[in-house]
Structure formats: C-alpha cells, structure tokens
Design an enzyme around this catalytic site. Structure first.
Site, mmCIF file in Angstrom:
data_model
loop_
_atom_site.group_PDB
_atom_site.id
_atom_site.type_symbol
_atom_site.label_atom_id
_atom_site.label_comp_id
_atom_site.label_asym_id
_atom_site.label_seq_id
_atom_site.Cartn_x
_atom_site.Cartn_y
_atom_site.Cartn_z
ATOM 1 N N PHE A 21 6.324 11.228 11.593
ATOM 2 C CA PHE A 21 6.267 10.356 10.299
ATOM 3 C C PHE A 21 5.451 9.351 10.578
ATOM 4 C CE2 PHE A 21 11.067 11.105 11.388
ATOM 5 C CZ PHE A 21 11.106 12.203 10.498
ATOM 6 N N THR A 52 11.778 3.804 1.734
ATOM 7 C CA THR A 52 12.271 4.074 3.145
ATOM 8 C C THR A 52 12.243 5.492 3.191
ATOM 9 O OG1 THR A 52 13.383 2.073 3.318
ATOM 10 C CG2 THR A 52 14.041 3.424 4.776
ATOM 11 N N TRP A 95 8.787 6.939 3.213
ATOM 12 C CA TRP A 95 8.031 6.611 4.229
ATOM 13 C C TRP A 95 8.247 7.704 5.523
ATOM 14 C CZ3 TRP A 95 9.240 5.811 9.519
ATOM 15 C CH2 TRP A 95 8.238 5.123 10.220
ATOM 16 N N HIS A 96 9.422 8.255 5.497
ATOM 17 C CA HIS A 96 9.753 9.184 6.691
ATOM 18 C C HIS A 96 9.197 10.425 6.336
ATOM 19 C CE1 HIS A 96 12.757 6.300 7.504
ATOM 20 N NE2 HIS A 96 12.769 6.772 8.923
ATOM 21 N N GLY A 97 8.589 10.793 5.244
ATOM 22 C CA GLY A 97 7.956 12.150 4.958
ATOM 23 C C GLY A 97 8.093 12.331 3.463
#
Length: 473
Positions: A473, A317, A320-322
């Site tokens: 993102f 997770t 996933w954002h960066g």
C-alpha cells in the site's frame, strides 16, 4: 528488506545501532540519514530516487513558502508542491487503474502503453508525510525546517519509512533535535520490537495459510463456514501483521531515542465502526480527519454536507489502500456504516455505548467487510458474501478447503481469535513496555525479548515468514 528477516536483525540493525548510538552527537543525524537511504535502497533498489525526489520537493517547497510574502504566492507554491507529490503517487500507484478503466469505456488500448510500472515500497506513507509537512507550513502551524540534514533524517527514518505509521514532522522534530537515548528507553523499545515480531511471525504468518487456501479455492466451492472462517482469519492476519509492524517501528524508533505515537489501540474491542476507526491505523485516520475531512467543512455545515464529507473521506481511504474497485467499495462500506451510526446516535445517543453491540453488530460487520479488502475482484468478494449468507446451503459447514492445513495454523488462529473476541482492554504488549513497570516486569520484558527474538528467528530461518501486507500500500 523486512524487519523479521535475518539480514535485518543480524546485519543491518546491529550496524545501525552501533553507528548511530555510539557516534558523536553531531554525527547522529547524518549517520542515521545515510543508514536510512541504504535501507531503502536495499529494499527498493533505484526507486530510492523517488524517495529523494519527495524529500527535495517537500524541503524546498516549505522554504519557498516561508519566504513568500503574499497569500497568492503562498497558495501557488503550496499547490505546485502538492501537485508534484500527488502526481508522482498517481503515476506509480493509480495510472494503471485509471488507464484500464478508460480503456474499458473507450476501447483505446492504452494499457499496452503503460505496462511494467512498479509500485515503490512505502510511497503512500512517505507521500502523506510530505503532504502533511507542506500543509502545516502553509497553514503557519510550523515553520519550515532550514536544516536539510535534520529534515531529511526525519523524512527517511527507516523504522516508519515503508509501512508507517505516518509520522508528522511537528510531533517528532524535537526528538530528532534532541534524541531521548537511554538504557531504559532502549530496553522498552527492544521489548516492543520483539513483541511486534512475535505478532507478525507467530500469529499473522501462522494464520495466513487459512485465508490463502480459502480465497484461492474455486468461488462456487466455498461453504458458509469456510467463507466466514476466511473473513475472520484474514481480519486476524491483517491486524497482527500491521499492528505487529507498527509495534516494531515504534520499538525501533525508541531504541534510537525517537518517540512515535500509537497506531493501534485494540480496535477489535470496539462497539461500532466509528470507534473502530478511532483505534485502527490511527495515523491514517487522523491524517484524513485533519487534512481532508475538516478542510472540506467537516460537520460544520449541516447533516447533508457532513454525510457527503464522510463518504468522500472513506472513498479516498479505500483508494489509499490500493488502486482497485474492491478497495474503493471497502472504504464506502465503512463510510456508509459510520453514516448510519451518526443517524442512530442522533436519535438514540446511548445506543452505541452498549457492550453487547460488539458481538451482535460490530464484529459481524467488520468481519463481513474483509472479503472486499482481501479479494482480487468484486466478483470474488461477492461470491464470498453469497456463501456467508447461506447457512442452509448443502455442505454449508464443510471445511474441505482448509482440512490439509498444519496444526500451527490452527493454534495461531486460536490465539488470534481469543484476542479478537475477548473483551478485555488490557494489552500484554503495553504492559511489558510500560514506562512505570516494576523490577519483576522489567526482568520479564528482557526475558520475553530474548525468547521472542530466538523463536522468531528459528521460524524465519525455516522460511516461515512472509512480507508485511501493508508493503503493497
């Protein structure tokens, strides 16, 4: 192109609504498909090719799954399609991060060969949509969609295309087949869109100069109060920015007769990190639950396996954002607290149901996590954390970093902080857009929509808005 920009509000959106809503029923989906591709091309130029490639892989992969007879061939097709989709995402989003870390270990100078890779807007969102569709077809939860126009329209639908929510095919396919277009639906959607626009332009963009100023200050000059202010202000900015975008996407979809599920449900009213993740970015957290956590075994194989699965999910997770160590650590930070809450709940089942926990536990913890999310390096995040832990330091309550800020930022912060702190569950936006509102609230919603659009455009035309944070993102 962003939803709060004048070229979207006064040019693209009126044309899109006119073409899609007044076209013959048979032309609804083709016209919406063309408009969505134009929207993405306008936003990302030639990277529209990446979007089209994902559509082709997902569509053809699902059709191939439907005609495969054996389990082995179905697995091979599914694996191939998933590898292609994930490979495209990794190339554009993570290759630079991977290469840089390989270079740090090996000294290979690889970064010189992989410079200039631009991240296409929304690639994480539409890649996850493609993956969920293929996995559902592979599981035989849904059949493959043979109508290429219907599938492509769902996949490229511009309201959710570049910053979510992550919309699963099985949840909206009937609306794309038979859109629920009506004056009531349009009105609710317009009010929801206007409310999201207000959240973005008036609060998120109004608060933004505060964390921007403090995070840009020299690390060793940030005081205790400034560090906490930066973390809390960024948490407010991020929430109103992203939930505002989600409101706008949900509202736009309703204007076209398509219903999206909620993506936020007052997450700052939570009493624990576990509850927070049930209410924050719901489309992402449920995606990871259904397509990663449960397939890994979920909580079915004992405590150790459950803890391992939780940490893996939150590590992914974060990434996933960066592609950054800060995002990875942010994900693990939340995962560790959820793991701790599971241990506490097992011993004291009622402990996480106490309302006061929101103020003495949840809000401090989630606020403490935001420097990891906002910082450009672990060193910067650690320096903020050090300042946050030194209330007795010299100049601990100095606000020099934010003293020149405009009054509008202070007002926006006060409004956002009130919603951040107050315990009430009543949502003004949900009240205005309720399906069962009376005539007075219906009129109030219409007036609010007009005022919000006018006010936000005055601010936007003055250059007072910024791109949505989740575009990156």
């Amino acid at each position: 192109m962003v939803f709060s920009a004048s070229n979207f509000l006064f040019f693209f959106l009126p044309i899109a609504l006119s073409v899609a809503l007044f076209a013959k029923p048979s032309a609804f989906r083709p016209s919406l498909l063309v408009l969505s591709l134009v929207f993405y091309y306008w936003s990302s130029d030639t990277y529209v090719i990446i979007l089209v490639a994902d559509v082709v892989v997902a569509y053809l992969g699902a059709l191939a799954l439907d005609v495969c007879g054996s389990t082995r061939s179905r697995n091979a097709v599914a694996t191939s399609a998933v590898v292609i989709l994930v490979g495209i995402l990794v190339f554009f989003k993570y290759l630079d991060f991977i290469v840089m870390n390989v270079d740090l270990i090996s000294g290979s100078k690889l970064p010189m060969k992989f410079t200039g890779i631009v991240l296409p807007i929304g690639i994480s969102f539409f890649t996850f949509q493609a993956l969920s569709y293929l996995i559902d077809v592979h599981r035989r939860a849904i059949p493959a969609e043979p109508n290429v126009v219907l599938f492509s329209t769902y996949f490229t639908f511009f309201p959710h295309l570049i910053a979510g929510p992550i919309v699963r095919y099985r949840d909206v396919v009937e609306d794309f087949r038979e859109p629920k277009i009506s004056l009531a639906s349009f009105s609710v959607g317009a009010t929801r869109f206007a409310h999201g626009l207000m959240k973005k332009v008036m609060i998120a963009d109004g608060v933004a100069p505060i964390p921007d100023a403090i995070f840009a200050a020299p690390h060793d000059s940030i005081s205790f109060i400034s560090a906490w202010l930066a973390a809390a202000a960024y948490g407010i900015q991020l929430y109103f920015d992203f939930s505002g975008y989600s409101d706008m996407a949900i509202g736009l979809a309703r204007m076209f007769g398509i219903r999206f599920a909620e993506n936020f449900k007052r997450p700052y009213a939570s009493r624990s990190i576990t509850e927070f993740w049930r209410l924050w970015h719901i489309s992402l957290s449920t995606w990871f639950r259904d397509y990663l956590y449960i397939p890994m075994g979920g909580s079915r194989h004992g405590r150790i396996a459950t803890y391992r699965n939780l940490l893996i999910v939150f590590a992914v997770t974060g990434l996933w954002h960066g592609a950054s160590w800060t995002f990875l650590c942010w994900g693990l930070f939340h995962g560790l607290f959820i793991l701790g809450e599971r241990v506490a709940t097992g011993r004291w089942p009622k402990v996480l149901e106490k309302g006061w926990l929101r103020y003495v536990y949840f809000l401090p913890v989630v606020t403490f996590s935001w420097p990891l999310f906002r910082s450009t390096s672990l060193e910067q995040a650690i320096s903020l954390w050090k300042a946050m832990g030194l209330p007795g330091a010299a100049d601990a309550f100095s606000l020099d970093a934010v003293s020149p800020l405009a009054t509008t930022s202070i007002i926006a912060l006060a409004i956002g902080a009130a919603i951040y702190v107050l315990p009430g569950r009543l949502s003004f936006g949900q009240l205005l857009t309720s399906e069962t509102i009376g005539d007075r609230l219906y009129i109030a919603g219409a007036c609010y929509t007009v005022v919000a659009l006018v006010v936000c455009q005055v601010v936007a035309l003055s250059g007072g808005y910024t791109p949505f944070l989740y575009f990156q993102f």
